[in-house]
Each structure stands twice: as C-alpha cells, then as structure tokens.
Design an enzyme around this catalytic site. Structure first.
Site, PDB file in Angstrom:
ATOM      1  CG  HIS A 185      -2.060   0.897   1.102  1.00 20.69           C
ATOM      2  ND1 HIS A 185      -1.905   2.253   1.053  1.00 20.69           N
ATOM      3  CD2 HIS A 185      -3.375   0.651   0.955  1.00 20.69           C
ATOM      4  CE1 HIS A 185      -3.098   2.811   0.897  1.00 20.69           C
ATOM      5  NE2 HIS A 185      -4.002   1.855   0.824  1.00 20.69           N
TER       6      HIS A 185
ATOM      7  NE  ARG B 295      -2.894   7.822  -2.295  1.00 26.29           N
ATOM      8  CZ  ARG B 295      -2.789   6.724  -3.008  1.00 26.29           C
ATOM      9  NH1 ARG B 295      -2.425   6.787  -4.268  1.00 26.29           N
ATOM     10  NH2 ARG B 295      -3.060   5.557  -2.479  1.00 26.29           N
TER      11      ARG B 295
END
Ligand SMILES: Cc1cc2nc3c(=O)[nH]c(=O)nc-3n(C[C@H](O)[C@H](O)[C@H](O)COP(=O)(O)OP(=O)(O)OC[C@H]3O[C@@H](n4cnc5c(N)ncnc54)[C@H](O)[C@@H]3O)c2cc1C
Length: 472
Positions: free
Chosen positions: A305, A325
C-alpha cells in the site's frame, strides 16, 4: 522535525498544481527499476528445496533456516484433524470439519482470532450484483493477476455465493441498501460493484461471527500454541510440533490430517518495509511446509500500500486510503515538490515514492525511517473526517489537529500474492497436508484484487476442512 515547517511553507505555495499522469512507457520503466517485485534489494537466494535458486525476502529465509532446540521427549497429544491458525481460513476449516463429526483441534499462535482477517476493512468480493456473474468475477480476477490458476479462481468466484448465507446463518451482518438488497461497492479492477461491506470495517464483525460459532462448536481450541515444524514421513504429514508460548514447552500433536492456515509473512516487515499486518503473521507456515517439500509459487510478488502512515506516531502502520488522495491530497518530497500524480495505481505510487527515498529526497523521521508528505490537511474538514475515518479521531485523541498536521506516509507491506501450491480442494503435494488462505498461492496470480482475499480465505478454508474431514 524542525525542518518540516520549512517544507510545508514551500508546499503551500504550489498545492493547487497537480503532477501530470505518466505516459505508459514512463510508468513501465518506473515499475521495472523501483517496484520491490522487480528488484533484488532485500532478497536472498533460496539454497535448498523445490524452489532452489529463487530469490526470497531475507526475513523469510531467516525463518526457514531457524532451528528449534526442542527435547527428544516431549508431551504428546492426538486428534483427527489439526487446524493451524485462527484467521478466516482456519476457523472456517475447523467449523466445516467439525460439522462432519470428526475430532478437530485448532492451535493458534496468539489469542484466538488475532490475525489479518480481523484487520480487514474494505470488504469481501462476491458476484451478487444484478448484472454480475461469477464468470465476470473470474475474468476480472484473471486480468489483474496475470498468472492465476484458473481452476482455483473458478471455484472461488462460484463458491463465494454460498459463503454469504453460511455466514449469515451464523449471525454475520452485511450492509444493505434495503431489506433484500446488499450494498455492493466498486473496487479497483472489479468491472462490477461487488464488494460487500460492513460499516467501513468488515474484519472485526466477521471475526466475531466466526469466533462465536467456534465457541459453540466441539472444536478443541488451543491458543498461544505456535507450530514450529510439521511431522512428515515418506511424504505423509502425521501432525505438528507446537511451542506453548505460555508454558514455554514443546508438544507433539499427532493428527490424521493437518490444515495449515497461518497467513502470509507481513509481520516480518519483509524487505525492510513497514507493515499493516498483524504481528503474529511471520511466514512460519510457509517455512515449515516448504521445508517438508511443498512448492512455493509466485513468491516474487507482494502487494504494497503506497500510503501507510509513518508519522504521527499514534497512527503508524495505519493505511491512508486512496479516498484521501482522490479527494485532492497530494504527495510531496523533502524539496516540497510533487513527484507523482496521486491517482496513479498503487504499484506506480509505491515505485515513485521508493525512487524519491533512494535518491535522498525523502523526509527523514526521528527513528531513521524515510517517508514523504501527504497534505491531507488541505482537504475540507468534512471530507477529511469521512475519508480518514478512525484515523481522524485517533489523531484528535492524541492531540494532533488533522486540519493542520501533515501525515508522513510510505509504502507499507500489505499482502503476499503467492504462497504454497494447492489444488482446488486445498490439498498440497504432501499427503495429509492441506492449506488455505493467504499462506497459499495461485488464486491471485501476481496481483490480488481488493476484496478477493477474504473470499479466498473463507471459500478455501471451508473446502480444505470438508475435504480433509472426508479423508479421515
Ligand atoms: C490492514 C489490512 C486490511 C485488509 N483489508 C482487506 C479487505 O478489506 N478485503 C480483503 O479481501 N482482504 C483484506 N485484507 C487481506 C485479508 O485480511 C487476509 O488476506 C485474509 O484475512 C487472510 O486470512 P487467513 O485466514 O489466510 O490468514 P490470517 O487471517 O492472517 O490468519 C492467520 C492465523 O495463523 C496464526 N499463525 C501464524 N503463524 C502461526 C504458527 N506458526 N502457529 C500457529 N498459528 C499461527 C495467526 O496468529 C492467525 O491467527 C487486509 C489485510 C490487512 C492486513
């Protein structure tokens, strides 16, 4: 971190600009040079066994080479079926086998249910949408994985449909949009909405359901017992040696069949990366099965990740989801500059961050770790609260204001794509030895789709438990 303030000042000047999306050839060369799957960094050659010559994370090799000084004479016990591990795969195997009236013992290294399963967040992939079919689920899984065992994927996607009523009968809840319709969400690489959820954190609910059923069954559950070796003679598994971590004693457990469900290796901080895995997941199942002669497949492939939290300390190891994000947070190096578009895929963002760190543009943390800055603080409060979830409240509880505090993030080990070779009943090449869940390879090829790991663990856990019970 005195110099963080100075970097933040430069970032603020440019925070409205986004780094451009890479061209396919730029993406490819970034992955080839910097993604851990393609690099020998942190790996060593395996010098024995069926995969001799292959490179493995050196942390796993150390576990394989570890020797235990147990006495020649030790306490002994026996059972029909020995299940090793108490994640989703292990408990499913034990429940399925005990329903076939065999004597089942489950040993597990930590307390019951301490596992990666309990940490699962996003959900479980099942082709339940009105337009969806197991055949489409297969197609998506194969497209992502590239080298999957098609038969295993076929079994997983079809049997996933039976897992849902099986769990619900034991008391599991899934989110629903109305009484008769499950809430299914989209997941990267899934062409249909098919990820079943439970209040944004499925693992604890799933584990509670499985543990309740286990406690109400006749399975003999033995926590804090770590298996350190399989007892095998002439390609037949006869049981395991376990170490009682409370009594500090070794014990031999003889069994007519063994189901190994010890998960992956993330707890070892493989290749030197931080991890979001449970601390008990240390590659021991892989090591003991490999030393007994079971082949490993796709062990060159791990999932990272890209944005695991490294700082502030209270949220270290927690994953900052893509949601943050996609809402607008960007990534910055120590020069205060963006270096990757935040919406590139996980592997590309991982490789881009590693490049910054190797080329000494990372942020050095007090403990020596290197990361990069995520400007999550720039998001509107409501959006940040929702996308950070319990990370938001944890930050507040420890005196950090999420609306002003940058989060230092870095690639974090998430999932082992490969593992022990099995057939569609979970049988290994050693008679009497089955394996299921993250300890196995083949189902996800070289890239697992989100939500497929829980499906895999439950489907193959049940199948291995059923098949092993039939053989007793
Ligand atoms: C933070 C996080 C979030 C995730 N989110 C999702 C998600 O949303 N959806 C999804 O599909 N997947 C998700 N995954 C992956 C998924 O949770 C796991 O792949 C899956 O649950 C593995 O199940 P398992 O039963 O094979 O192994 P685990 O659940 O890891 O269980 C392994 C068990 O074996 C025990 N054990 C280990 N070594 C020994 C030993 N030597 N002797 C005895 N016992 C031993 C462990 O203590 C543990 O009880 C996530 C993983 C993590 C870490």
């Amino acid at each position: 971190m005195k110099y963080l303030k100075e970097i933040l000042a430069i970032i603020d000047e440019h925070s409205h600009q986004k780094f451009p999306i890479l061209k396919p050839e730029e993406r490819q060369s970034l992955l080839e040079v910097y993604h851990p799957d393609n690099s020998p960094r942190g790996k060593e050659e395996l010098t024995f066994g069926p995969n001799k010559g292959q490179l493995l994370p050196k942390e796993l090799l150390n576990i394989m080479l570890k020797t235990y000084n147990y006495p020649m004479v030790m306490e002994e016990d026996e059972t029909d079926l020995l299940v090793i591990g108490s994640g989703g795969a292990g408990i499913s195997a034990a429940l399925e086998a005990v329903s076939k009236k065999v004597k089942v013992m489950l040993v597990t290294k930590d307390k019951v249910g301490a596992s990666n399963t309990v940490l699962a967040r996003g959900g479980m992939a099942v082709a339940l949408g009105t337009e969806d079919l197991p055949s489409i689920h297969i197609e998506d899984t194969l497209k992502a994985g590239n080298s999957n065992n098609v038969k295993l994927v076929d079994v997983m996607t079809r049997e996933a449909l039976n897992i849902v009523p099986w769990l619900e009968k034991m008391g599991m809840d899934f989110d629903k949009v109305d009484e008769n319709k499950y809430r299914l969400i989209a997941g990267a690489g899934h062409s249909q909405k098919r990820v079943m959820t439970y209040k944004g954190f499925i693992g604890p609910r799933l584990m509670k359901t499985l543990i309740n059923a286990l406690r109400n069954s006749r399975v003999n559950v033995v926590p804090f017992n770590q298996s350190v070796e399989l007892i095998c003679e002439e390609n037949q598994c006869l049981g395991a040696v376990v170490y009682d971590r409370l009594k500090h004693e070794y014990k031999k457990i003889w069994a007519k069949a063994v189901v190994l469900t010890t998960g992956g290796l993330g707890g070892l901080n493989p290749l030197g990366f931080p991890t979001c895995n449970h601390g008990s997941i240390c590659g021991e199942g892989l090591a003991i099965a490999y030393k007994s002669g079971v082949k490993l497949i796709d062990m060159d492939s791990s999932q990272f990740h890209p944005t695991g939290a490294l700082w502030p300390e209270p949220i270290k190891g927690m994953l900052i989801s893509e949601g943050v994000r996609s809402l607008g947070a960007s990534l910055y190096n120590a020069l205060g500059k963006q270096f990757v578009n935040p919406l590139e895929t996980r592997d590309v963002v991982t490789a881009a961050i590693i490049k910054e760190i190797i080329e000494e543009r990372g942020i050095k943390l007090p403990q020596g770790e290197m990361g990069i800055i995520m400007n999550s603080y720039a998001l509107p409060e409501e959006a940040l609260r929702k996308s950070l979830g319990n990370i938001y409240t944890k930050l507040l509880r420890h005196g950090y204001n999420p609306q002003t505090t940058p989060i230092i993030v870095g690639p974090t080990y998430h999932y082992q794509n490969g593992g022990l070779a099995i057939d569609d009943n979970g049988r290994t090449t050693i008679k009497g030895l089955w394996a299921a869940g993250e300890v196995t390879g083949g189902i996800h090829g070289k890239n697992r789709l989100g939500g497929n790991a829980l499906t895999d663990a439950l489907v193959f856990g049940r199948r291995a438990g059923y098949d092993a019970a039939q053989m007793i």
